[in-house]
Design a protein around this motif. Structure first.
Motif, PDB file in Angstrom:
ATOM      1  N   GLN A 267       0.812  -1.197   0.000  1.00 16.39           N
ATOM      2  CA  GLN A 267       0.000   0.000   0.000  1.00 16.39           C
ATOM      3  C   GLN A 267       0.853   1.257   0.000  1.00 16.39           C
ATOM      4  O   GLN A 267       0.341   2.351  -0.093  1.00 16.39           O
ATOM      5  CB  GLN A 267      -0.912  -0.001   1.241  1.00 16.39           C
ATOM      6  CG  GLN A 267      -1.826  -1.206   1.325  1.00 16.39           C
ATOM      7  CD  GLN A 267      -2.987  -1.102   0.355  1.00 16.39           C
ATOM      8  OE1 GLN A 267      -3.153  -0.080  -0.275  1.00 16.39           O
ATOM      9  NE2 GLN A 267      -3.774  -2.140   0.231  1.00 16.39           N
ATOM     10  N   GLY A 268       2.166   1.117   0.149  1.00 20.33           N
ATOM     11  CA  GLY A 268       3.043   2.283   0.140  1.00 20.33           C
ATOM     12  C   GLY A 268       3.497   2.662   1.534  1.00 20.33           C
ATOM     13  O   GLY A 268       2.743   2.584   2.484  1.00 20.33           O
ATOM     14  N   ALA A 269       4.758   3.048   1.643  1.00 25.10           N
ATOM     15  CA  ALA A 269       5.299   3.427   2.953  1.00 25.10           C
ATOM     16  C   ALA A 269       5.069   4.900   3.199  1.00 25.10           C
ATOM     17  O   ALA A 269       5.011   5.708   2.288  1.00 25.10           O
ATOM     18  CB  ALA A 269       6.797   3.127   2.990  1.00 25.10           C
ATOM     19  N   PRO A 270       4.886   5.283   4.470  1.00 21.60           N
ATOM     20  CA  PRO A 270       4.716   6.695   4.754  1.00 21.60           C
ATOM     21  C   PRO A 270       5.955   7.483   4.384  1.00 21.60           C
ATOM     22  O   PRO A 270       7.065   6.980   4.476  1.00 21.60           O
ATOM     23  CB  PRO A 270       4.464   6.747   6.258  1.00 21.60           C
ATOM     24  CG  PRO A 270       4.695   5.405   6.784  1.00 21.60           C
ATOM     25  CD  PRO A 270       4.827   4.457   5.640  1.00 21.60           C
ATOM     26  N   GLY A 271       5.766   8.707   3.938  1.00 19.26           N
ATOM     27  CA  GLY A 271       6.896   9.504   3.494  1.00 19.26           C
ATOM     28  C   GLY A 271       7.627  10.143   4.652  1.00 19.26           C
ATOM     29  O   GLY A 271       7.368   9.875   5.809  1.00 19.26           O
ATOM     30  N   LEU A 458      -3.746  24.812   3.369  1.00 12.14           N
ATOM     31  CA  LEU A 458      -2.712  24.083   2.635  1.00 12.14           C
ATOM     32  C   LEU A 458      -3.268  22.716   2.237  1.00 12.14           C
ATOM     33  O   LEU A 458      -3.822  21.985   3.071  1.00 12.14           O
ATOM     34  CB  LEU A 458      -1.472  23.905   3.510  1.00 12.14           C
ATOM     35  CG  LEU A 458      -0.320  23.093   2.928  1.00 12.14           C
ATOM     36  CD1 LEU A 458       0.282  23.779   1.711  1.00 12.14           C
ATOM     37  CD2 LEU A 458       0.763  22.866   3.978  1.00 12.14           C
ATOM     38  N   VAL A 459      -3.122  22.359   0.966  1.00 10.48           N
ATOM     39  CA  VAL A 459      -3.615  21.080   0.446  1.00 10.48           C
ATOM     40  C   VAL A 459      -2.425  20.321  -0.118  1.00 10.48           C
ATOM     41  O   VAL A 459      -1.749  20.804  -1.042  1.00 10.48           O
ATOM     42  CB  VAL A 459      -4.682  21.282  -0.651  1.00 10.48           C
ATOM     43  CG1 VAL A 459      -5.277  19.939  -1.062  1.00 10.48           C
ATOM     44  CG2 VAL A 459      -5.771  22.235  -0.172  1.00 10.48           C
ATOM     45  N   THR A 460      -2.153  19.140   0.416  1.00 13.08           N
ATOM     46  CA  THR A 460      -1.011  18.342  -0.059  1.00 13.08           C
ATOM     47  C   THR A 460      -1.356  16.869   0.033  1.00 13.08           C
ATOM     48  O   THR A 460      -2.082  16.446   0.947  1.00 13.08           O
ATOM     49  CB  THR A 460       0.270  18.655   0.749  1.00 13.08           C
ATOM     50  OG1 THR A 460       1.353  17.855   0.266  1.00 13.08           O
ATOM     51  CG2 THR A 460       0.062  18.372   2.233  1.00 13.08           C
ATOM     52  N   VAL A 461      -0.832  16.100  -0.920  1.00 15.75           N
ATOM     53  CA  VAL A 461      -1.206  14.680  -0.999  1.00 15.75           C
ATOM     54  C   VAL A 461       0.006  13.753  -1.051  1.00 15.75           C
ATOM     55  O   VAL A 461      -0.098  12.597  -1.460  1.00 15.75           O
ATOM     56  CB  VAL A 461      -2.095  14.421  -2.234  1.00 15.75           C
ATOM     57  CG1 VAL A 461      -3.456  15.080  -2.041  1.00 15.75           C
ATOM     58  CG2 VAL A 461      -1.424  14.919  -3.517  1.00 15.75           C
ATOM     59  N   GLY A 462       1.176  14.240  -0.648  1.00 16.09           N
ATOM     60  CA  GLY A 462       2.345  13.364  -0.608  1.00 16.09           C
ATOM     61  C   GLY A 462       3.058  13.273  -1.941  1.00 16.09           C
ATOM     62  O   GLY A 462       2.837  14.077  -2.850  1.00 16.09           O
ATOM     63  N   ASP A 517      10.459  23.256   1.595  1.00 19.40           N
ATOM     64  CA  ASP A 517      10.263  23.540   3.014  1.00 19.40           C
ATOM     65  C   ASP A 517       8.793  23.351   3.384  1.00 19.40           C
ATOM     66  O   ASP A 517       8.200  24.177   4.079  1.00 19.40           O
ATOM     67  CB  ASP A 517      10.735  24.945   3.351  1.00 19.40           C
ATOM     68  CG  ASP A 517      10.086  26.006   2.460  1.00 19.40           C
ATOM     69  OD1 ASP A 517       9.395  25.624   1.482  1.00 19.40           O
ATOM     70  OD2 ASP A 517      10.256  27.205   2.747  1.00 19.40           O
ATOM     71  N   LEU A 518       8.199  22.267   2.918  1.00 17.69           N
ATOM     72  CA  LEU A 518       6.778  22.017   3.154  1.00 17.69           C
ATOM     73  C   LEU A 518       6.451  22.009   4.646  1.00 17.69           C
ATOM     74  O   LEU A 518       5.385  22.472   5.066  1.00 17.69           O
ATOM     75  CB  LEU A 518       6.375  20.682   2.517  1.00 17.69           C
ATOM     76  CG  LEU A 518       4.913  20.244   2.713  1.00 17.69           C
ATOM     77  CD1 LEU A 518       3.949  21.262   2.107  1.00 17.69           C
ATOM     78  CD2 LEU A 518       4.689  18.856   2.102  1.00 17.69           C
ATOM     79  N   TYR A 519       7.370  21.506   5.462  1.00 20.50           N
ATOM     80  CA  TYR A 519       7.102  21.418   6.893  1.00 20.50           C
ATOM     81  C   TYR A 519       6.868  22.795   7.501  1.00 20.50           C
ATOM     82  O   TYR A 519       6.109  22.939   8.466  1.00 20.50           O
ATOM     83  CB  TYR A 519       8.255  20.698   7.594  1.00 20.50           C
ATOM     84  CG  TYR A 519       9.542  21.485   7.695  1.00 20.50           C
ATOM     85  CD1 TYR A 519       9.860  22.215   8.839  1.00 20.50           C
ATOM     86  CD2 TYR A 519      10.431  21.502   6.624  1.00 20.50           C
ATOM     87  CE1 TYR A 519      11.034  22.950   8.921  1.00 20.50           C
ATOM     88  CE2 TYR A 519      11.605  22.226   6.695  1.00 20.50           C
ATOM     89  CZ  TYR A 519      11.905  22.944   7.849  1.00 20.50           C
ATOM     90  OH  TYR A 519      13.070  23.682   7.919  1.00 20.50           O
ATOM     91  N   THR A 536       2.746  13.255   7.534  1.00 22.76           N
ATOM     92  CA  THR A 536       2.157  14.583   7.381  1.00 22.76           C
ATOM     93  C   THR A 536       1.153  14.862   8.492  1.00 22.76           C
ATOM     94  O   THR A 536       1.132  15.962   9.077  1.00 22.76           O
ATOM     95  CB  THR A 536       1.474  14.707   6.011  1.00 22.76           C
ATOM     96  OG1 THR A 536       2.436  14.485   4.981  1.00 22.76           O
ATOM     97  CG2 THR A 536       0.869  16.084   5.829  1.00 22.76           C
ATOM     98  N   CYS A 537       0.313  13.877   8.802  1.00 20.84           N
ATOM     99  CA  CYS A 537      -0.692  14.077   9.851  1.00 20.84           C
ATOM    100  C   CYS A 537      -0.040  14.319  11.201  1.00 20.84           C
ATOM    101  O   CYS A 537      -0.505  15.159  11.989  1.00 20.84           O
ATOM    102  CB  CYS A 537      -1.627  12.865   9.914  1.00 20.84           C
ATOM    103  SG  CYS A 537      -2.749  12.722   8.501  1.00 20.84           S
TER     104      CYS A 537
END
Length: 619
Positions: A267-271, A458-462, A517-519, A536-537
């Protein structure tokens, strides 16, 4: 003549297998020992006569490849059927008669029949891969009453199938080239070019398997001659021209690449990346490897015969060879962990495993089939951990015991939280940076160009392209959301795999492909709309920002593991994808949440230091 105890283990053959057999033995046919293994299946040895139970016979695949070629299939098959395997003559634990005449198709078929007799198997489904398909046909033709069915995988049966790129190079001819399929040549091999052929034919094969193949060639008369390198890693620039040597072995031309392990997490690893704390408490980038001193147990220090000595500062992921005074820490390094459990004899370094979730869980709409699949995968993982419980020198759960879901691995299996607490150390969560204070947040907003009256969503999806649909759903909701919230602006971050130009334009929306610098933007926004990835969460949770998260519909980690953890912190608002697809519902959720006062449980700030302490114990 048959025996239920092997008469010996040949040097260099791994004693460790991912699924140990219930019974092993040797049958002797015309003076040649054939080593076999039986996995009794779910009913055990007393579940009925061998002939009355469904039995699968997995044939050898090639003259120089032993039964470990099936190591990825046997664990699953053995949980549902009785499984019989054997090392073909010339490989593994079986005998190695001299001369090409001892390695005919008929000889392998006769060996298979002898194994059926020795194991008390009246009838079996016979599976042949590559050359094994030809041997299966011989067995079925000569003894149809013993073959319930035949499965041929990539069969190589000596049929004339034109292959111009390959056919123009005869195996036993002296060639003027060693390019491409010219490497598949007797003289090239004898002149020291076998390594060159292997790198061309099976570049991903584990080094230990290649060494075993070389030993098989030597047994067949194609091995250590004067000038041969004798082990992998050295090669001749051009083959020495030799004449008058014995003719080539009866090598089957079918391709038998080394098996490659499945990823345990599809399912994919968290970033994101974790950072460890230094003595001053400041975050440091986590090194790929850390040094360690002596003190490994003897079974870790021993090298398998024939493997190259560890280098000074390298760590080959295929062999595990490297300086024994180092440790390897894998943050969800699924491939490394799986490889070591499949090849435990190759672990020669302390190994630490880190993860933030444990256990596959079925999605409700997957029904009984998905529930059975996930339980079966979990059972295999539990069996491997029980079998090689000391392989991981440290298992670290990046979180707290309460962050582990209170669910079961499956029917008849232990609870996930109970098992994890017994097998893992807990370091707490490791945020990417220290949570900002109110003053720091205000300075951060100013540095990013946000005014005091600005309301930023802010809208982001990885980093994957799967979030395109969510970005489009949010853009559909923008006009209504801006009417409900005066001064609302949107910053949409596409990530590296979504083309910003593919998205519709909306008033009050800035679209960016990538923000290094998304963080900082996460810590400064008034609201975030994100996919359900944990990193992200948790960054938003640590920064105490209100956010909506929309888990991918069939992503079990986001729907169960991440959601459960966020509930422990009282963080975020989960929006089902169906609701996010309705622009009115999504706009209302944005308007309701943007000015919400959050009361999250604080995210611990000592997780990196605690993780470092756990890893330091290995040094």
């Amino acid at each position: 003549m048959a025996s239920n105890q092997p008469t010996g283990q040949q040097a260099g053959v791994a004693r460790h297998r991912p699924c140990p057999p219930d019974r092993s033995g040797v049958v002797v046919r015309h003076g040649v020992e054939i080593a076999w293994d039986v996995h009794d299946g779910p009913d055990g040895p007393d579940g009925g006569a061998a002939g009355s139970r469904s039995t699968i016979l997995l044939l050898p695949t090639w003259t120089i490849v032993d039964s470990r070629i099936w190591k990825l299939q046997v664990p699953w098959l053995a949980r549902h059927h009785r499984v019989v395997t054997f090392d073909g003559r010339g490989s593994g634990r079986s005998g190695s008669p001299t001369g090409v005449a001892a390695y005919t198709d008929a000889a392998y078929a006769a060996d298979a029949l002898a194994v059926l007799d020795a194991t008390g198997t009246e009838r079996a489904l016979v599976v042949g891969f590559s050359c094994g398909a030809a041997w299966a046909v011989h067995l079925a033709a000569g003894h149809p009453e013993r073959v319930a069915g035949l499965v041929a995988i990539a069969p190589s049966c000596g049929l004339s199938v034109p292959s111009p790129a390959r056919d123009k190079f005869a195996f036993d001819a002296c060639l003027d080239s060693n390019r491409g399929w010219a490497k598949y040549n007797e003289h090239h091999w004898l002149g020291g070019g076998y390594d060159d052929f292997v790198d061309f034919f099976a570049p991903d094969a584990p080094r230990a398997a290649l060494d075993e193949a070389a030993r098989g060639l030597r047994r067949l008369g194609l091995g250590d001659r004067p000038g041969d390198p004798g082990r992998h890693g050295r090669r001749s620039a051009r083959p020495a021209r030799r004449r008058g040597h014995p003719a080539g072995t009866a090598v089957c031309p079918g391709a038998v690449p080394g098996p490659r392990g499945p990823r345990h997490r599809r399912q994919g690893a968290p970033g994101g990346h974790r950072r460890l704390a230094g003595p001053d408490g400041r975050r440091r980038a986590r090194p790929a490897r850390t040094g360690t001193g002596p003190g490994q147990p003897p079974h870790r220090r021993a090298r398998r015969p024939g493997l190259p000595a560890p280098g000074d500062d390298d760590l080959d992921p295929r062999t595990g060879s490297g300086r024994t005074g180092r440790a390897c820490a894998g943050d969800e390094a699924w491939e490394v962990d799986h490889f070591l459990h499949e090849n435990p004899e190759l672990e020669r370094f302390p190994f630490a495993w880190m993860t933030d979730f444990v256990g596959w869980l079925p999605m409700p709409d997957g029904g009984e089939a998905e529930a059975a699949l996930t339980a079966d995968h979990n059972a295999e993982m539990l069996e491997q951990r029980e079998r090689y419980r000391h392989l991981r020198d440290r298992s670290v759960f990046v979180g707290n015991p309460g962050d582990v879901v209170d669910a079961s691995f499956g029917p008849g299996l232990p609870g996930i939280r109970e098992w994890t607490q017994a097998h893992f150390d807990f370091c707490g969560y490791v945020p990417g940076s220290a949570p900002p204070t109110e003053e720091e947040s205000a300075r951060l907003r100013s540095s990013l160009g946000y005014g005091e009256e600005d309301v930023v969503c802010l809208v982001t999806v990885g980093g994957s392209g799967v979030g395109t649909s969510l970005l489009r759903r949010v853009l559909d909701a923008v006009p209504l959301a801006r009417r409900l919230v005066p001064g609302l602006h949107f910053l949409v971050v596409c990530g590296p795999r979504i083309d910003p130009s593919s998205l519709p334009r909306r008033r009050g929306v800035r679209v960016r492909g990538y923000l290094p610098d998304l963080y900082r933007h996460l810590a400064a926004c008034d609201l975030a709309v994100v996919q359900g990835g944990l990193t992200t969460c948790m960054e938003l949770t640590a920064s105490r920002r209100p956010f909506l998260y929309v888990p991918l519909r069939h992503h079990f980690e986001q729907n169960f593991h991440v959601r459960h953890r966020l509930e422990q912190y009282g963080a975020g608002r989960c929006v089902p994808y169906e609701d996010a697809s309705d622009p009115d519902l999504l706009a209302e959720a944005i308007a309701k949440t943007v000015h919400e006062q959050v009361h999250y449980r604080p995210v611990e700030t000592d997780g990196a230091a605690r993780a470092a302490d756990l890893l330091a114990a290995l040094l």
